[in-house]
Design an enzyme around this catalytic site. Structure first.
Site, short mmCIF file in Angstrom:
data_model
loop_
_atom_site.label_atom_id
_atom_site.label_comp_id
_atom_site.label_asym_id
_atom_site.label_seq_id
_atom_site.Cartn_x
_atom_site.Cartn_y
_atom_site.Cartn_z
N SER A 1 -7.16 2.11 -2.19
CA SER A 1 -5.93 1.23 -2.47
C SER A 1 -6.41 -0.01 -3.05
CB SER A 1 -4.82 0.99 -1.07
OG SER A 1 -4.15 -0.04 -1.50
N GLU B 1 -13.96 -12.39 -6.54
CA GLU B 1 -12.77 -11.81 -7.13
C GLU B 1 -11.25 -12.37 -6.27
OE1 GLU B 1 -14.98 -9.91 -6.23
OE2 GLU B 1 -14.17 -8.14 -5.09
N CYS C 1 -8.15 -1.96 3.96
CA CYS C 1 -8.06 -3.15 4.69
C CYS C 1 -9.25 -3.60 5.62
CB CYS C 1 -6.75 -3.27 5.73
SG CYS C 1 -6.31 -1.97 6.24
N CYS D 1 -10.45 -2.11 14.42
CA CYS D 1 -10.91 -3.63 14.36
C CYS D 1 -11.20 -3.97 16.06
CB CYS D 1 -9.76 -4.30 13.94
SG CYS D 1 -9.38 -3.74 12.33
N GLU E 1 0.97 -1.26 0.05
CA GLU E 1 -0.17 -0.08 -0.09
C GLU E 1 0.77 1.39 -0.05
OE1 GLU E 1 -3.65 -0.69 2.16
OE2 GLU E 1 -3.56 1.03 3.00
N LYS F 1 -15.20 -9.66 7.35
CA LYS F 1 -14.26 -10.33 6.64
C LYS F 1 -14.85 -11.67 6.17
CE LYS F 1 -10.55 -8.20 7.52
NZ LYS F 1 -9.70 -7.92 6.43
N GLU G 1 -16.16 -10.94 2.79
CA GLU G 1 -14.66 -10.48 1.93
C GLU G 1 -14.27 -11.66 1.37
OE1 GLU G 1 -11.26 -9.10 4.16
OE2 GLU G 1 -10.69 -7.73 2.32
N GLU H 1 2.23 1.53 -3.49
CA GLU H 1 1.09 2.09 -4.32
C GLU H 1 0.96 3.79 -3.93
OE1 GLU H 1 -2.42 0.49 -3.51
OE2 GLU H 1 -3.73 1.65 -5.01
#
Lengths: 402, 638
Positions: free
Chosen positions: B355, B402, B335, B565, B308, B394, B397, B311
């Site tokens: 990102s 993908e 994230c 989190c 990241e 999550k 996710e 990037e």
């Protein structure tokens, strides 16, 4: 303009007496806020929606609240089963209601008045709008009303969507704000943080309609009608088993027996005073007087003759509350379901006296533990019908103590 | 009186917030009241509930939650106030005048008992088969008030069908008691607004837009509603049965990665106070349960910083040196899967700012089925990868279509802290008594930078610890004592930090092929921001839309959950500001106890770039395995 509004010949001591549009406003602007409040206070006018909060106090609190914006809301959500007096006032005496609103707006310092009109009254929207338009043309609404510098006030009408709870002032405000109709926590009260968080006075149609007369003729004059604790007159919406149902103006303090005579009711077993949320009065108590101190009502009077089944009537009321609870607080949402289930048990004769007593106890808890007036008053008919018609309901059915 | 006028809740219904006067004798600052005959002074606007708490008078509550606005709907906290005909809800009554309160009269006790009886009559629940057994506020209340029977009956069959459509959140409305905490969480705390009460009277229930399944509405899967549900009406989609099956299958190689936040909170499920990190104990427990490899998500958190961060450097270079107008800045972190779904729904036009780096969980998943499989000589199809996360999003996710660039699902199962605690208990293990052990090789232990990803501001702090050293050649410690970047810490909703770059150093080897020199950053000011909770994210996004100061930022950290989190939707219940604070302290404490506290110093990460991702960060292979793309979802539901 007024031709669109049908006017019946009605007679009464206050509301149904002579009044010329704009007169009250003219006088109010002449005498000023303090004098309006003084006359209101000495008239001891109390809220006509049923709760009976002193109107002068409500207006004083709203007037005293510090804010750049205030609102006056006319509660025309007339939803209590058996009342239809606001409909008569709005259709036949709009000058009283709207003049009352203008006077109220002037007194509390509001620039905007809102009529929260019951959804089912949509049919009168057009004629009311036309009436307001005429008032604007005649400078009874809008800027510098009747030439009074710095007094701008206008009225808009908003339609309700059919929920009974929206007659409760804080739920009404939630609904006005576009939210789900649910009552708010009080305190704080709308007089401080109401519509759009601004000080707001919510008044019943009939309360507002009484104001122009009081302003014109004075509080002492008004006090001469009615009783000490319930001054003035009251519109009663009378329905049920009688020959002359309709809207009557009578002084507070009229006994039920007197009223029954006027409306030509015969063979009467019970009178439900105050609608579904009111109390049920048996023949033995017909000498009780209508008024805040005894049998209070927002106007609904339902007459039942001796052919009526009291349990059936009670079931009807409870079904209404089960559906019309806004559903937010536990005592009202589930409590009413339990009371209705109790009625159904009694209907089938499958009940124990203990359980019915438990339900009455639950009802009295709902009266104190519910969040708003809806849940606080919904057990009234359950308790009074069971108290007053115990023999008919419990002993006649099944084996009683099944 | 501080009130939020932008909130959906009417100001009159928001709790009063009054600063406590330092001098209690100030006229008008405090009110003298009486609770059960005992006199006390409270600041004006204190609720009866708060006053009672101070006097150690326990008032039961259900709809009240510290994180949420007042509701006053369950009516279980009612008390008697002298002068009032009716009972008053303690949670919703602001004290503004001298009142006398009684909290335990016969009337009060009866009302509370009846409220509980009524709730139980409609609550479909056999406690012993309930996911919230022994962690249920309704159960606690029934116990507290001596409920020994169903006064008003009890439903024997479910009243609503379960909504199991979502990978993350399951709705079991038969257990709902209509406290509306979820509604207030969703719309007031998170400003998402998926849940609302619909219908009225006895038909009132909590539902979604047009009563659609949760998977079909704009739910971001953050699970904050789960954390605040007093019963099991909302709970996470639990994959532990499938995981047991994989463990018990000798053909499967089951690996597990643990994120820092569950480790800082799982002790609470075993009766410990909040704020005990159990990282090493957990390693042992997981090995005993039968996982074939136990790894630290912080390893890929460190990797995330490389990917990241690189990037960001590429974006900055393109924008500042190449003057490429198509480059989107600020760069947003990616994230938090709740945040990712939020931006996909609410700000899809800003997806290019996000990102492309996968979250640490997904990066590790991709590595397990490629690099790790090669190293171990295992067919990737036999690897089952499990991730212990503080998070319900999550789960969604790891099921994104993908997320399979290795040819296999990166992560097979996302497991919440609560679900893992249950598995550990089921295996007969009492976690706090476990001996300590380390993570398995080849990834080993990770840096403290990866660890602090768990608290709001942590990703940004981790990134800056490396960026400062990469760009300036100086030590982070030269600017921030002990490399603790304090302005990024704490629970303020939105944080903003400016960092002037006075001088630049040499470009490190690993980045040389991307940027020959740092000169373009010399004299620049790096502007970063942090938001936690989507309501705060919304504030930044609206500011960016309006071209405000946040639109000039370079890098912004977004976390969907309040507190980051550590306050995730998969964390132990209950959650309060105090509990989240303790969990954060545990994480920062663990970080400061470590030797290695910067991602770029992690030797395992450097090694994986040497051995596997040979083109370095944002190279070809890392793009394939460690980066992803997003979906423009929008707010409108078909």
């Amino acid at each position: 303009m007024e031709s669109t509004i049908m006017k019946k010949e009605r007679k009464g001591l206050v509301l149904f007496s002579e009044y010329k549009r704009g007169e009250g406003i003219r006088k109010a602007l002449e005498v000023g806020r303090e004098n309006i409040l003084f006359e209101l206070k000495s008239s001891k006018l109390k809220g006509r929606g049923g709760a009976g909060f002193p109107t002068a106090t409500k207006w004083m609190l709203t007037a005293a609240a510090i804010s750049e914006e205030k609102f006056l809301v006319c509660n025309a959500d007339e939803g209590e089963p058996g009342t239809f007096k606001d409909r008569v006032l709005l259709m036949e005496y709009p000058e009283l209601v709207f003049d009352g609103m203008v006077i109220g707006g002037y007194t509390i310092g509001a620039k905007e008045g809102i009529v929260y009109l019951r959804g089912e009254y949509e049919y009168m929207l057009k004629s009311l709008e036309d009436y307001l338009e005429q008032m604007r043309k005649d400078n009874l609404l809008g800027n510098k009303i009747l030439g009074k510098k710095d007094f701008n006030f206008d009225i808009k009408i908003r339609l309700g969507a059919g929920a009974y709870v929206c007659g409760e002032e804080t739920a009404l405000i939630e609904s006005l704000e576009g939210c789900r109709g649910e009552s708010r926590n009080r305190p704080p009260y709308p007089v401080n943080t109401g519509y759009n968080n601004r000080p707001t006075s919510v008044n019943n149609v009939e309360t507002l309609a009484s104001v122009p007369h009081i302003v014109l003729k004075g509080g002492d004059w008004y006090m001469k009608v009615g009783t000490d604790k319930s001054s003035g007159s009251k519109l009663f919406s009378v329905s049920g088993d009688c020959n002359k149902p309709g809207v009557y103006e009578m002084p507070w303090g009229t006994s039920i027996r007197e009223l029954l005579k006027v409306v030509e009711a015969e063979n009467t077993k019970a009178v439900q005073v105050g609608g579904a949320s009111g109390i049920c009065i048996p023949e033995s108590q017909f000498d009780r007087k209508l008024g805040y101190e005894d049998a209070a009502t927002g106007g609904s009077i339902m007459i039942f003759n001796k052919n009526r089944d009291m349990l059936h009537i009670l079931k009807n009321f409870m079904e209404f509350f089960v559906e019309e609870s806004c559903g937010q607080c536990t005592p009202c949402r589930i409590g009413n379901v339990k009371l209705l289930e109790g009625v159904e048990m009694m209907e089938k004769g499958e009940f124990t006296f203990d359980y019915i007593e438990k339900l009455k106890d639950l009802g009295s808890t709902m009266q104190v533990a519910s969040k708003c007036g809806l849940g606080q008053s919904s057990p009234n008919s359950f308790i009074t019908i069971l108290d007053n018609f115990k023999d008919e309901i419990l002993n006649k059915r099944g084996n009683g103590a099944a | 009186m501080k009130k939020d006028k932008t909130s959906r809740t009417p100001v009159s219904q928001q709790p009063f917030e009054v600063e406590k006067p330092t001098d209690t004798n100030t006229i008008g600052g405090t009110v003298s009241i009486e609770i059960n005959g005992e006199k006390m002074h409270v600041p004006l606007g204190t609720t009866i509930l708060e006053a009672c708490k101070e006097k150690k008078v326990h008032i039961p509550t259900l709809c009240h939650h510290e994180d949420l606005c007042v509701a006053g709907v369950c009516r279980v906290c009612v008390v008697e106030v002298e002068g009032f005909k009716t009972l008053q809800a303690a949670c919703a009554f602001p004290i503004t005048s001298p009142i006398k309160i009684k909290t335990s009269t016969p009337l009060v006790r009866k009302a509370r008992r009846y409220v509980i009886d009524l709730l139980l009559s409609e609550h479909y629940g056999e406690c012993y088969s309930c996911i919230r057994n022994q962690n249920c506020e309704l159960q606690d209340l029934a116990h507290e008030y001596g409920v020994d029977g169903y006064t008003f009956g009890h439903v024997s069959k479910p009243t609503y069908e379960k909504d199991t459509s979502s990978y993350s959140v399951i709705r079991d409305m038969s257990k709902c008691i209509l406290c509306k905490r979820c509604v207030r969480t969703c719309i007031d705390l998170q400003e998402v607004g998926v849940l609302e009460a619909i219908d009225r009277g006895d038909k009132t229930h909590i539902s979604t837009f047009m009563e659609k399944p949760l998977a079909d509405v704009i739910c971001i899967n953050c699970g904050q509603c789960i954390n605040r549900c007093p019963t099991a009406a909302l709970h996470a989609n639990d994959p532990s049965d499938e995981i047991w099956e994989a463990i018990d299958n000798p053909k499967k190689h089951v690996v597990i990665q643990t994120a820092p936040s569950p480790r800082a909170a799982i002790g609470e499920c075993f009766g410990l106070e909040a704020g005990h990190s159990m990282t090493m104990e957990l390693n042992t427990a997981l090995k005993r349960i039968g996982f074939d490899g136990v790894f630290d998500t912080n390893f890929t958190a460190d990797l995330t910083i490389f990917e990241e961060g690189t990037e960001l450097i590429i974006r900055l270079k393109k924008a500042l040196v190449d003057k490429d107008a198509s480059v989107k800045l600020p760069q947003f972190t990616s994230c938090s899967p709740g945040w990712v779904k939020y931006i996909e729904h609410f700000y899809p036009e800003y997806l290019d700012n996000l990102s492309t780096a996968k979250s640490p969980q997904q990066m590790f998943g991709a590595i397990f089925k490629t690099f790790y499989a090669q190293q171990k000589g295992i067919d990737p199809k036999d690897i089952v990868s499990v991730a212990v996360m503080p998070c319900s999003a999550k789960k969604f996710e790891c099921n994104r279509p993908e997320m399979n660039s290795s040819g296999y699902k990166d992560v097979d199962y996302g497991l919440t802290t609560r679900e893992l605690a249950k598995m550990i208990k089921e295996a007969g293990i009492f976690l706090p008594e476990m001996p300590k052990s380390h993570f398995d090789s080849p990834f080993g232990d990770a840096s403290g930078a990866g660890l602090i990803f768990g608290a709001t501001g942590g990703v940004m702090e981790a990134a800056l610890r490396s960026v400062i050293e990469f760009v300036t050649g100086n030590k982070t410690e030269d600017i921030f004592a002990n490399a603790n970047i304090l302005p990024l810490r704490g629970f303020e909703g939105v944080k903003y930090v400016e960092l002037p770059i006075a001088n630049v150093g040499p470009v490190p080897e690993i980045l040389k092929h991307l940027v020959p020199s740092w000169d373009f950053l010399k004299g620049a000011t790096l502007k970063v921001a942090v938001a936690h909770g989507t309501a705060n994210a919304k504030k930044i996004m609206e500011d960016i839309k309006a071209g405000g100061k946040f639109s000039e930022c370079h890098f912004i950290e977004f976390m969907a959950c309040p507190g980051g989190c550590i306050g995730g939707g998969g964390q132990p219940i209950p959650t309060t500001p105090e509990i989240r604070k303790k969990r954060a302290e545990a994480i920062y404490g663990e970080d400061s106890s470590l030797e290695m506290r910067k991602s770029h110093e992690n030797p395992h990460v450097i090694k994986i770039y040497e051995d596997f991702f040979k083109e370095g960060p944002c190279g070809h292979l890392s793009h394939k395995l460690l980066h992803t793309h997003y979906t423009k979802r929008g707010k409108f539901i078909a």
